[in-house]
Design a protein around this motif. Structure first.
Motif, PDB file in Angstrom:
ATOM      1  N   SER A   1      -8.967  -8.247   9.323  1.00  0.00           N
ATOM      2  CA  SER A   1      -8.979  -7.054   8.476  1.00  0.00           C
ATOM      3  C   SER A   1      -9.784  -7.301   7.205  1.00  0.00           C
ATOM      4  O   SER A   1     -10.125  -6.368   6.499  1.00  0.00           O
ATOM      5  CB  SER A   1      -7.553  -6.638   8.122  1.00  0.00           C
TER       6      SER A   1
ATOM      7  N   PHE B   1     -10.685  -7.938  -0.330  1.00  0.00           N
ATOM      8  CA  PHE B   1      -9.923  -6.893   0.355  1.00  0.00           C
ATOM      9  C   PHE B   1     -10.737  -5.610   0.470  1.00  0.00           C
ATOM     10  O   PHE B   1     -10.233  -4.514   0.265  1.00  0.00           O
ATOM     11  CB  PHE B   1      -8.609  -6.643  -0.379  1.00  0.00           C
TER      12      PHE B   1
ATOM     13  N   ASN C   1     -11.861  -3.832   2.938  1.00  0.00           N
ATOM     14  CA  ASN C   1     -11.383  -2.747   3.796  1.00  0.00           C
ATOM     15  C   ASN C   1     -10.144  -2.060   3.229  1.00  0.00           C
ATOM     16  O   ASN C   1      -9.932  -0.877   3.451  1.00  0.00           O
ATOM     17  CB  ASN C   1     -11.067  -3.279   5.190  1.00  0.00           C
ATOM     18  N   TYR C   2      -9.322  -2.824   2.522  1.00  0.00           N
ATOM     19  CA  TYR C   2      -8.106  -2.252   1.951  1.00  0.00           C
ATOM     20  C   TYR C   2      -8.464  -1.269   0.842  1.00  0.00           C
ATOM     21  O   TYR C   2      -7.899  -0.182   0.742  1.00  0.00           O
ATOM     22  CB  TYR C   2      -7.202  -3.360   1.409  1.00  0.00           C
TER      23      TYR C   2
ATOM     24  N   ALA D   1      -9.695   1.802   2.348  1.00  0.00           N
ATOM     25  CA  ALA D   1      -8.646   2.653   2.903  1.00  0.00           C
ATOM     26  C   ALA D   1      -8.115   3.608   1.843  1.00  0.00           C
ATOM     27  O   ALA D   1      -7.874   4.790   2.113  1.00  0.00           O
ATOM     28  CB  ALA D   1      -7.514   1.799   3.468  1.00  0.00           C
TER      29      ALA D   1
ATOM     30  N   THR E   1       1.758   6.573   1.381  1.00  0.00           N
ATOM     31  CA  THR E   1       2.608   5.443   1.008  1.00  0.00           C
ATOM     32  C   THR E   1       3.756   5.915   0.127  1.00  0.00           C
ATOM     33  O   THR E   1       4.919   5.574   0.356  1.00  0.00           O
ATOM     34  CB  THR E   1       1.776   4.396   0.249  1.00  0.00           C
TER      35      THR E   1
ATOM     36  N   ALA F   1      -6.843  -2.749   8.256  1.00  0.00           N
ATOM     37  CA  ALA F   1      -6.389  -2.826   6.871  1.00  0.00           C
ATOM     38  C   ALA F   1      -5.235  -1.855   6.647  1.00  0.00           C
ATOM     39  O   ALA F   1      -4.220  -2.212   6.038  1.00  0.00           O
ATOM     40  CB  ALA F   1      -7.543  -2.517   5.925  1.00  0.00           C
ATOM     41  N   GLY F   2      -5.372  -0.636   7.175  1.00  0.00           N
ATOM     42  CA  GLY F   2      -4.295   0.340   7.050  1.00  0.00           C
ATOM     43  C   GLY F   2      -3.010  -0.166   7.673  1.00  0.00           C
ATOM     44  O   GLY F   2      -1.937  -0.089   7.071  1.00  0.00           O
TER      45      GLY F   2
ATOM     46  N   PHE G   1      -1.553  -3.025   5.608  1.00  0.00           N
ATOM     47  CA  PHE G   1      -0.998  -2.559   4.345  1.00  0.00           C
ATOM     48  C   PHE G   1       0.386  -1.951   4.565  1.00  0.00           C
ATOM     49  O   PHE G   1       1.307  -2.187   3.787  1.00  0.00           O
ATOM     50  CB  PHE G   1      -1.932  -1.540   3.691  1.00  0.00           C
TER      51      PHE G   1
END
Lengths: 451, 367
Positions: free
Chosen positions: A36, A209, A211-212, A215, A233, A420-421, A424
């Motif tokens: 990720s 991070f 990709n995070y 996202a 979230t 990543a999603g 997380f």
């Protein structure tokens, strides 16, 4: 002597097995997490040495982020700032290669991210260079040649918007190879001739991070422009907290009545609860959907609400307390000696007072376990919220959001974002598990032993 | 006076139970009865339901998609339940030793089962892509098959030599003596590494690219995408059940094994005659939980399908069939049919649990 040796060997084998199983059970998660971080999580062969795990790049990302915007974590570029980075190329010829540098006009991503107009760095940032700073003879494999080191300066003069990202493309002639860079490019195109950076001012978190951060940044509401992923979230947290609250209160009430009181139909209720736990949710969801659609027999209209579909009120009301939660509390109450309550009852306390003043304060272990299991259950729940919450996308919970994520990015193959999603969404439960793992492990047996 | 106290207690009980009864009554009992009613009607969520008798159930038998879903559900449930029960028991027995730090390992093993099906499905999708980790792992395994064979051969040879040597010295060692096996393992490992490094057994060029998901191909009558879900779900549930088994194993007195060992019982006899009979309640629990859980497979189907994923015919389950008929895309909802299918699913669950309880590993034992 022989026996001792054998016992030690057996212990060694046992630990070896434990370790092997540990690798087997956690390995894919670890690999998935590493993937990720990658730009392309599906690269073949799968390597563990990629740009995002190199400390050299972390340091560079930190410095570039700080120079670009003053924020070493998330980077970006503000007006009046300038950053510079260096690249080194190997050329088999002595002639200086012609290097083509440009800031491309590129959208941040496919799917949901592509619909928003963000300011293009190309319109605001000026590229100075590449200027040759050093050349020296070198050898790459069998080939002799020279290494040329260039410096590039990216200047953001005057006024303008804050830029989240500044992409960069460097094109070299055929045969010329990139051998080093302040910040490694995240992909190569056209058979390695074009080295490409999505962001030369990423900051440490923005690089590691990548990709995070995407996202959160790229999934935005069409109406308000706020981050959908953040919204989901928060929704999940909100729903989980409410459900923990209702479950704790109502499960203790019902559990206490079942454990301590005599009333007609007690045995029947008990059997009925067992039955409810075996009937799949697919049987009841049709009617429940209709009940919520009509506002619980029209009752919600008294409060001016036509339908409870797509509302959290509906979701909470339809799942106030589950039978298994009541079982857990009932079992726990039965393990408390009766004498404690009898004293209070003789003093003239009502059952309600006894429950809330005397029994519940003694029940913190059971309440804690129930709270954690309920939180985990709600956080992970998929089917029923998926039926109730359909539109707009702002009201999704995280698991449903992940499905829309998967559908938006699966086709284009943006697996970094999808992974990543997913990872997380695991964080809160993993933290809870790390802290309260005893409750989880025991909870399975408590919740499952129904008789 | 006494009667009055009784009534008062009943009233209090009702007061305490009210929220629970509301939940149970409206969102379970009423819903269940309505599902039964809908299953005898034709209903599209908007117009009033029309009574059609048993027509829906008869129609189900002629729906190819329903029959596929039924087959998938049963196959999935049986395969996953047996696999996870078997491996969880095996693991638990292997790990049931008084070792330091076992709690840590148990925590680590338990990790895969606390995460959501949504996140696990995303991981599954990634693992089973064409260039995903599963295909890469298979490629790696197949390309080093020679080396692995060498490893196994060396291990057996070294072990046989050592055991023969010990026996000639007069020591009564079994073939799988742990101390000797540890040494053999080391020898085999070094040997296999040397074989690879010296170029005697070069890795073959193998590239496995099984399209796990976008396919209708099947293996043993179960489509590939469903196999992917089976593997993933077995993998995430083994640890949970292993923890349950471990808890059960802890309750078996050590003296039983010691007595059996004195009578010369082999480990296998001890396993079948002591461990399994005394674990029956846990086994019953594990199998029941496994069956109930697996029969309701839905989330993974939704995630694995979808854009660019597996075709519906390869993954559809009963739960998905029900949902798909209530909220079909671009067609009128067939609530009657869906309710009938849902009741079939519920009946199946109850039937399997009862059968399991009557003939399977019940508390009363094997029958």
């Amino acid at each position: 002597m022989e026996a001792v040796r054998r016992r030690w060997a057996r212990v060694a084998w046992a630990y070896g097995l434990l370790l092997a199983f540990g690798v087997f059970f956690v390995g894919p998660f670890l690999m998935g997490f590493l993937a990720s971080l990658k730009t392309d999580p599906l690269e073949w062969p799968f390597t563990l040495r990629f740009a995002q795990v190199s400390p050299k790049n972390w340091a560079a990302a930190w410095r570039l982020g700080r120079e670009g915007s003053g924020d070493p974590w998330l980077g970006g570029m503000r007006p009046g700032r300038a950053v510079s980075l260096e690249v080194a190329y190997f050329s088999p010829e002595v002639k200086e290669p012609h290097l083509l540098a440009q800031i491309p006009r590129r959208k941040p991503g496919a799917g949901m991210g592509a619909v928003f107009e963000t300011p293009y760095a190309a319109d605001h940032v000026r590229l100075e260079g590449p200027t040759l700073v050093e050349r020296r003879p070198a050898q790459l494999g069998e080939v002799r040649g020279e290494v040329f080191r260039y410096r590039l300066r990216l200047v953001y003069p005057g006024e303008g918007p804050f830029l989240e990202r500044v992409p960069l493309d460097l094109e070299a002639p055929r045969g010329v190879v990139l051998v080093g860079a302040t910040l490694d490019p995240i992909r190569f195109e056209r058979r390695g001739r074009v080295a490409s950076w999505d962001n030369v001012v990423p900051g440490l978190a923005g690089y590691l991070f990548h990709n995070y951060v995407r996202a959160f940044r790229e999934t935005r509401s069409l109406e308000t422009g706020e981050s959908l992923f953040l919204r989901w979230t928060l929704n999940s947290f909100f729903l989980s907290f409410i459900k923990v609250l209702t479950t704790l209160v109502f499960a203790s009430m019902a559990g206490y009545a079942l454990a301590r009181m005599r009333f007609p139909g007690r045995q029947a209720l008990f059997l009925f609860m067992l039955f409810t736990m075996m009937v799949p949710g697919q049987v009841t969801f049709i009617s429940n959907y209709l009940v919520l659609r009509d506002g619980i027999f029209g009752l919600s209209r008294l409060f001016g609400v036509d339908t409870l579909l797509n509302t959290y009120t509906g979701l909470v009301l339809s799942g106030l307390v589950g039978a298994s939660a009541v079982f857990i509390m009932k079992q726990f109450f039965e393990s408390i000696p009766r004498e404690v309550e009898e004293a209070a009852l003789i003093d003239g306390a009502t059952p309600l007072q006894t429950l809330f003043r005397i029994v519940l304060p003694m029940s913190t272990p059971a309440l804690g376990a129930l709270a954690i299991l309920t939180f985990q259950g709600t956080w992970n729940e998929f089917f029923w919220p998926f039926v109730v919450l359909t539109s707009p996308r702002e009201i999704y919970t995280l698991p449903i959001g992940l499905l829309s994520f998967r559908n938006a990015y699966g086709q284009v193959g943006d697996w970094g974002l999808i992974l990543a999603g997913g990872f997380f969404s695991m964080i809160p439960v993993l933290i809870l598990f790390a802290v309260f793992q005893r409750y989880f492990v025991e909870g399975v047996s408590v919740g499952a032993v129904k008789e | 006076m006494r009667l009055k106290a009784r009534t008062l207690e009943g009233l209090y009980a009702f007061l305490l139970l009210f929220p629970f009864l509301f939940s149970l009554g409206v969102f379970f009992l009423y819903a269940f009865l309505r599902a039964v009613f809908f299953s005898f009607t034709e209903y599209n969520l908007f117009d009033p339901p029309r009574w059609v008798g048993l027509a829906n159930y008869l129609r189900l038998l002629q729906e190819p998609l329903f029959l596929t879903a039924l087959k998938h559900t049963l196959a999935y449930s049986l395969v996953v339940t047996s696999l996870q029960t078997f491996f969880a028991l095996l693991l638990a027995v292997a790990l049931n030793q008084p070792l330091k730090g076992i709690t840590f390992f148990r925590t680590v093993y338990y990790l895969p089962s606390v995460i959501s099906t949504a996140a696990a499905s995303l991981l599954l999708l990634w693992l089973f892509q064409r260039t995903g980790l599963v295909n890469q792992g298979l490629s790696l395994l197949l390309s080093h098959l020679g080396q692995l064979g060498g490893f196994a051969g060396l291990f057996l040879a070294a072990q046989a030599l050592q055991v023969a040597w010990e026996r000639r010295k007069g020591a009564a060692v079994s073939f799988w003596d742990p101390a000797l096996a540890a040494l053999s393992l080391l020898v085999a490992f070094l040997g296999a590494w040397a074989l690879g490094a010296s170029g005697l057994l070069p890795p073959r060029e193998v590239r496995v690219e099984i399209p796990w998901l976008p396919t209708q191909a099947s293996f043993l009558g179960i489509p590939y995408p469903l196999w992917a879900i089976i593997l993933m779900n077995t993998y995430t549930t083994i640890p949970t059940f292993m923890v349950l088994f471990l808890a059960g194993l802890k309750g078996i007195p050590k003296t039983l094994y010691e007595a059996a060992a004195l009578d010369g019982a082999t480990p296998w006899t001890m396993f079948t005659r002591i461990t399994v009979p005394l674990l029956r309640p846990v086994l019953f629990l594990v199998i029941t939980m496994g069956l109930i859980g697996t029969l309701q497979l839905f989330d993974q189907v939704l995630f694995v399908g979808g854009s660019g994923g597996a075709p519906l015919e390869s993954t559809i389950t009963l739960a998905y069939y029900v949902y798909g008929n209530v909220f079909p895309s671009g067609a009128a909802p067939r609530v009657g049919l869906a309710s009938a299918a849902a009741l079939v699913l519920a009946g199946l669950t109850l039937l399997i649990v009862l059968l399991q309880r009557r003939f399977g590993v019940g508390e009363r034992g094997w029958s």
